[in-house]
Scaffold this motif. Sequence first.
Motif, mmCIF file in Angstrom:
data_model
loop_
_atom_site.group_PDB
_atom_site.id
_atom_site.type_symbol
_atom_site.label_atom_id
_atom_site.label_comp_id
_atom_site.label_asym_id
_atom_site.label_seq_id
_atom_site.Cartn_x
_atom_site.Cartn_y
_atom_site.Cartn_z
ATOM 1 N N PRO A 148 0.811 -1.220 0.000
ATOM 2 C CA PRO A 148 0.000 0.000 0.000
ATOM 3 C C PRO A 148 0.841 1.266 0.000
ATOM 4 O O PRO A 148 0.344 2.340 -0.316
ATOM 5 N N ALA A 149 2.145 1.156 0.341
ATOM 6 C CA ALA A 149 3.004 2.333 0.320
ATOM 7 C C ALA A 149 3.330 2.786 -1.103
ATOM 8 O O ALA A 149 3.656 3.958 -1.328
ATOM 9 N N LYS A 181 13.159 0.834 -1.957
ATOM 10 C CA LYS A 181 11.861 1.407 -1.579
ATOM 11 C C LYS A 181 11.237 0.670 -0.406
ATOM 12 O O LYS A 181 10.683 1.284 0.506
ATOM 13 N N LEU A 182 11.289 -0.661 -0.423
ATOM 14 C CA LEU A 182 10.700 -1.422 0.676
ATOM 15 C C LEU A 182 11.643 -1.411 1.869
ATOM 16 O O LEU A 182 12.834 -1.705 1.742
ATOM 17 N N VAL A 183 11.117 -1.066 3.015
ATOM 18 C CA VAL A 183 11.925 -1.017 4.233
ATOM 19 C C VAL A 183 11.250 -1.876 5.293
ATOM 20 O O VAL A 183 10.038 -2.133 5.234
ATOM 21 N N PHE A 213 3.887 -3.326 5.300
ATOM 22 C CA PHE A 213 3.015 -4.434 4.922
ATOM 23 C C PHE A 213 3.168 -4.709 3.428
ATOM 24 O O PHE A 213 3.375 -3.793 2.636
ATOM 25 N N ALA A 214 3.047 -5.984 3.078
ATOM 26 C CA ALA A 214 3.088 -6.384 1.669
ATOM 27 C C ALA A 214 2.109 -7.529 1.463
ATOM 28 O O ALA A 214 1.934 -8.381 2.340
ATOM 29 N N THR A 215 1.458 -7.542 0.303
ATOM 30 C CA THR A 215 0.568 -8.635 -0.090
ATOM 31 C C THR A 215 1.271 -9.461 -1.140
ATOM 32 O O THR A 215 1.728 -8.941 -2.161
ATOM 33 N N ILE A 216 1.358 -10.761 -0.896
ATOM 34 C CA ILE A 216 2.055 -11.682 -1.787
ATOM 35 C C ILE A 216 1.018 -12.436 -2.610
ATOM 36 O O ILE A 216 0.101 -13.058 -2.062
#
Length: 496
Positions: free
Chosen positions: A276-277, A313-315, A319-322
């Motif tokens: 969502p980021a 970018k991802l830190v 949250f992440a959707t796989i």
Amino acid sequence: MSRRIVFSLLGALAVLAATGFGAYRLGLRAGAHDAAPAVDKTGRKVLYWHDPMVPGQKFDKPGKSPFMDMELVPVYADEGQAQGGVVVSPGVRQNLGMRIAEVRKGTLASTLDVVGNVAFNERDLVQLQARSSGYVEKLFVRAPLDPVRKGQPLLQLYAPDWVAAQEEYLAVKRMPDGADTAGLLDAARQRMRLAGMTDAQVAQVSARSQVSPRIAVTAPTDGVVSELSVREGMTVVPGTPLFRINGLLTVWVNAEVPESAAAQVRPGMAVRATSPAFPGMAFDGKVEALLPEVSTSTRTLKARIELANPGGKLVPGMFATIHMVPARGRDALLVPAEAVIETGARTVVITVSDDGRFAPADIVTGAEANGQTEVLEGLAEGQKVVASGQFLIDSEASLRGTLQRLGAAAPAAPAQAAIHRATGKVERIAGGEVTISHGPVPSLKWPAMTMGFAAPAGGLPHDVKAGDTVQFEFRKGDKGGFEIVAIARTASGGGQ
């Protein structure tokens, strides 16, 4: 005298024979009457009689139910029960919004979406430690999570042990050329290495021919300082932690995989992640491992996903959707998932025959994906089922009652209320059960009967006792019986 006796015996035998023949003729008539199709006063043909409370038992004659204190109810031929279903009028179908779907053979492309948290890739971790004793004179990176580049100075260290080793090396190097100094120079270099100097630092001392007591510790890779263990002025000894640096070229996502879907996830499986980021952006990766530990609270396993992280970018903490595609789709019989009725003990669909007759069918289901359910047993390709507008029901009796209401000739049958009302007389109160002789219950199409009800959760009112005439409300209980919701004496219903 003997002749009189004989004649008397013959007369008695004749009377007995006439009586037996009359009884035989009467039995034939009764049998013929029983064998004939039963027809009620309205001329409708009766298939059989049953107790609505126990619809699975059929009786060929009317009378009292052996299960409840009530009369058996007839089931008529024109209700369609003889053919295993009911006919639903077009008006009722339209009012219920029924949608019919065909059982088809197709590919069940199973997909699996799971969520997780971004974390550092522990394989990109670098731990810097002091290789010799010394003093931290200057710190260039002063806060955790500061980004660093490969070769960037991190701190300046004064190492007295390095000074002695360097001076010994330079002393040997200044010896006359005629002396055999090759072995001594190699030994001096080795002592500098043992003091903690790198090959690059040894080469620097040899090139400059001067002592370098202060050495700059540099970052071995790009990343962020996840742990800072030193400050200016500290004394360090060999093995003292200095910095912990994590790279961000790749990251891990610790995703929560349901226990029931664990068999679909395999190491090396390609995945795509969204966060969502960064709306509209996707990150590609693969499953590193399915960790052998199940959470007792969520019944999930952790899948370690490695993702490429362009631009860092991802830190950690995001949250992440796989999105996974666990396996290649397989051919199967498919029905819409909304067509399947789970009653707890049975899995049912409502089938539709070519002549428009509706009937329940028990099925065995398999996997479910993308709004489709795999049918392993109970249906054949080309059959039609009700995909929407069917009732969610939890027993065979209620299923039969629902189908009977669908087939009613009236354009709109009254809906069954959740709470039912009746008036009756309290016959007995024993333990948690209240036996009541009550009148008809229109909402359930019950005739007058005597039956037991579970007492209200809060207990009976103090003024209600056996012999009272009461008005009460009841509903179907969780365990299949009926329980009283509210009960009160009528104005004229005092006990004896």
